[in-house]
Scaffold this active site. Structure first.
Site, mmCIF file in Angstrom:
data_model
loop_
_atom_site.group_PDB
_atom_site.id
_atom_site.type_symbol
_atom_site.label_atom_id
_atom_site.label_comp_id
_atom_site.label_asym_id
_atom_site.label_seq_id
_atom_site.Cartn_x
_atom_site.Cartn_y
_atom_site.Cartn_z
ATOM 1 N N GLU A 260 -58.113 24.491 12.401
ATOM 2 C CA GLU A 260 -57.577 24.348 13.770
ATOM 3 C C GLU A 260 -58.428 23.279 14.437
ATOM 4 O OE1 GLU A 260 -57.304 24.494 17.423
ATOM 5 O OE2 GLU A 260 -58.059 26.559 17.434
ATOM 6 N N CYS A 294 -58.994 22.484 23.073
ATOM 7 C CA CYS A 294 -58.219 21.680 22.123
ATOM 8 C C CYS A 294 -56.800 21.519 22.642
ATOM 9 C CB CYS A 294 -58.271 22.262 20.723
ATOM 10 S SG CYS A 294 -57.750 23.941 20.651
HETATM 11 C C1 UN1 Z 1 -59.140 26.021 21.823
HETATM 12 O O1 UN1 Z 1 -59.263 25.196 22.718
HETATM 13 O O2 UN1 Z 1 -59.747 25.870 20.720
HETATM 14 O O3 UN1 Z 1 -54.214 27.875 24.461
HETATM 15 C C2 UN1 Z 1 -58.357 27.261 21.964
HETATM 16 C C3 UN1 Z 1 -55.333 27.842 25.017
HETATM 17 C C4 UN1 Z 1 -56.291 28.959 24.707
HETATM 18 C C5 UN1 Z 1 -56.987 28.722 23.409
HETATM 19 C C6 UN1 Z 1 -57.575 27.366 23.228
HETATM 20 N N1 UN1 Z 1 -55.553 30.202 24.647
HETATM 21 O O4 UN1 Z 1 -55.656 26.979 25.809
#
Ligand code: UN1
Length: 510
Positions: A260, A294
């Protein structure tokens, strides 16, 4: 700071743990400083090679017992963990905020994600369904069922120091696996706190040692896990650069990996958009977690006819943003994780200027008493050309690139024309536009939203993305299948042995 005491993160000899047992080999020390005020929060010992091997042994032993527990019984333990997290939501949210720098609301939101995934895992523990398949042979039954994998190595990033681990661990546990967690070097204490919580619940319920382990340290220590053929699955969250190394090392030993990685997420704002949705979606997406998700919104692709009105509304919204101590609920945006991140932010701004980028909202590093850690920056907006090079790059900071488009097809091309493929969104009230965006001609991302932003996914869906994002799916839906091995079984309940594909193999009277 009461929460540090409640969560036992300032004790001695923390670092490596196989459950309630903390190894206390004195190795090099990893110090955790808060980006909010630069204070030393606590220290952990990095994992020694001998302790790592001892841990693997304990995990292997633990697995033999844990896999024999009925899945709903394993789910029951995870249910208790979810209950405990409800009780500790505030202190753990505070620690996340203090060690990582995200706002308290988002820190608590992260713990809520842990609670949600525990609930999800509990329900799943009574499912883990397989299929039955029609056999071509008379009096035969075919089916497939799912078995635990063994040891799951979880490598997590600083930006979600607890939630992303829990997506993996809660699901892996109900599947019958055991977990070894290597948290980010930047947030070791969040992992220590969580391990204390888990260890207490596991002890109360008689879970064997080795089902929940943590190791601490740098990349080299992480690479022990990645290269170890005793670790069946490596689930890694972080940069694309890290993922390329991890993916290669795991595939060299034909292990499994679940990656990921980076995102470069865009919102298309159509001329048919409700701007009352578009503006808050864009602002939260771009500045939430100081642009270090992310799923952060990094690009706005705006229809040229509404570019001026959208950017002036954004300027107004950005002028209302309060930047400061994330533990103080009045602030929307906290610091970046460290000074290196501040440098990266400044370099990206420079690069965009060189390309002809123009500030719509000015950036810069904040100074003064309140900001003396040197990690607080101004969320900024830069107008760039739709083919900008820097806008194709994921910079983990609150920089929002804005650009224009004329047709929906062009907007989708711009949106897809980046190496990453995690999250995407369109804001429109036009049915056809939204359907095109969601069709085979549309977004190429793992997540495609309509009339909401790119971040803040719920745990119930599978989370992950395509291209340089790595292709993995974690969390909800059927992501659990990543943590199990599929076994196909054919049972002959008849008196003859017909071969498949009609093959005759006659042994006469033998
Ligand atoms: C991440 O930034 O690695 O969808 C995860 C989102 C959060 C998870 C982010 N529920 O922004």
């Amino acid at each position: 700071m009461e929460f540090l005491k409640t969560l036992q993160v300032q004790e001695q000899n923390m670092g490596t743990s196989s459950g309630a047992h903390w190894f206390n080999t004195e190795t090099s020390i990893l110090s955790s400083f808060s980006p909010t005020d630069n204070r030393l929060i606590g220290k952990v010992y990095t994992t020694s090679e001998a302790d790592y091997h001892a841990l693997i042994k304990t995990a292997q032993e633990g697995f033999k017992v844990w896999r024999s527990w009925p899945a709903p019984k394993r789910g029951e333990v995870v249910r208790h963990l979810g209950e405990k997290l409800r009780i500790l939501k505030k202190p753990l949210g505070q620690l996340v905020s203090y060690e990582m720098g995200k706002s308290l609301a988002e820190g608590m939101g992260e713990v809520q994600e842990m609670i949600d995934i525990c609930d999800f895992a509990v329900g799943l523990s009574r499912q883990l369904y397989g299929l039955t398949i029609q056999s071509e042979r008379q009096d035969h039954r075919m089916y497939e069922h799912w078995q635990p994998l063994g040891i799951v190595g979880i490598i997590s990033a600083f930006n979600f120091p607890v939630a992303v681990w829990s997506w993996n661990a809660a699901i892996a546990w109900i599947c019958g696996d055991v977990c070894i967690w290597k948290p980010s070097e930047k947030t070791p204490l969040c992992a220590v706190a969580v391990q204390h919580i888990v260890a207490e619940i596991f002890k109360e319920h008689g879970v064997p040692e080795g089902v929940s382990c943590t190791i601490q340290g740098n990349r080299e220590i992480g690479s022990w896990l990645v290269k170890d053929e005793k670790v069946a699955l490596i689930s890694a969250t972080g940069s694309t650069a890290m993922g390329k190394i991890v993916g290669k090392l795991v595939s060299e030993r034909l292990g499994r990996s679940l990656l990921e990685l980076g995102g470069n997420n865009a919102i298309i704002i159509s001329q048919h958009a409700d701007l009352n949705l578009a503006i808050p979606a864009a602002v939260f997406g771009a500045v939430g977690t100081a642009g270090q998700r992310c799923t952060t919104t990094r690009r706005l692709i705006i229809h040229s006819s509404i570019f001026d009105i959208v950017t002036s509304k954004l300027q107004k919204a950005y002028s209302q943003l309060k930047i400061g101590d994330p533990l103080d609920a009045q602030y929307h945006v906290g610091p970046l994780i460290d000074k290196a991140a501040v440098d990266t932010y400044l370099k990206a701004i420079e690069a965009s200027k060189k390309e002809g980028g123009v500030f719509i909202v000015e950036g810069g590093v904040l100074s003064g008493n309140q900001y003396e850690s040197g990690c607080y920056v101004k969320p900024c907006i830069i107008k760039v050309h739709s083919d900008s090079t820097i806008a194709k790059h994921e910079t983990f900071a609150p920089i929002l690139y804005v650009m224009t488009y004329e047709t929906i097809e062009e907007a989708i091309d711009i949106q897809n024309n980046v190496p990453q493929g995690l999250s995407s969104a369109i804001i429109t009230n036009h049915l056809k536009e939204s359907e095109i965006f969601l069709s085979y001609k549309g977004s190429d991302c793992g997540i495609a939203n309509v009339n909401i932003g790119t971040s803040g996914a719920e745990i119930g869906g599978a989370f992950g993305g395509e291209k340089e994002t790595g292709g993995g799916r974690e969390s909800g839906s059927d992501a659990w299948k990543n943590y199990m091995r599929r076994q196909t079984t054919t049972i002959n309940w008849g008196n003859n042995l017909p071969l498949s594909q009609g093959i005759k193999f006659d042994l006469g009277n033998a």
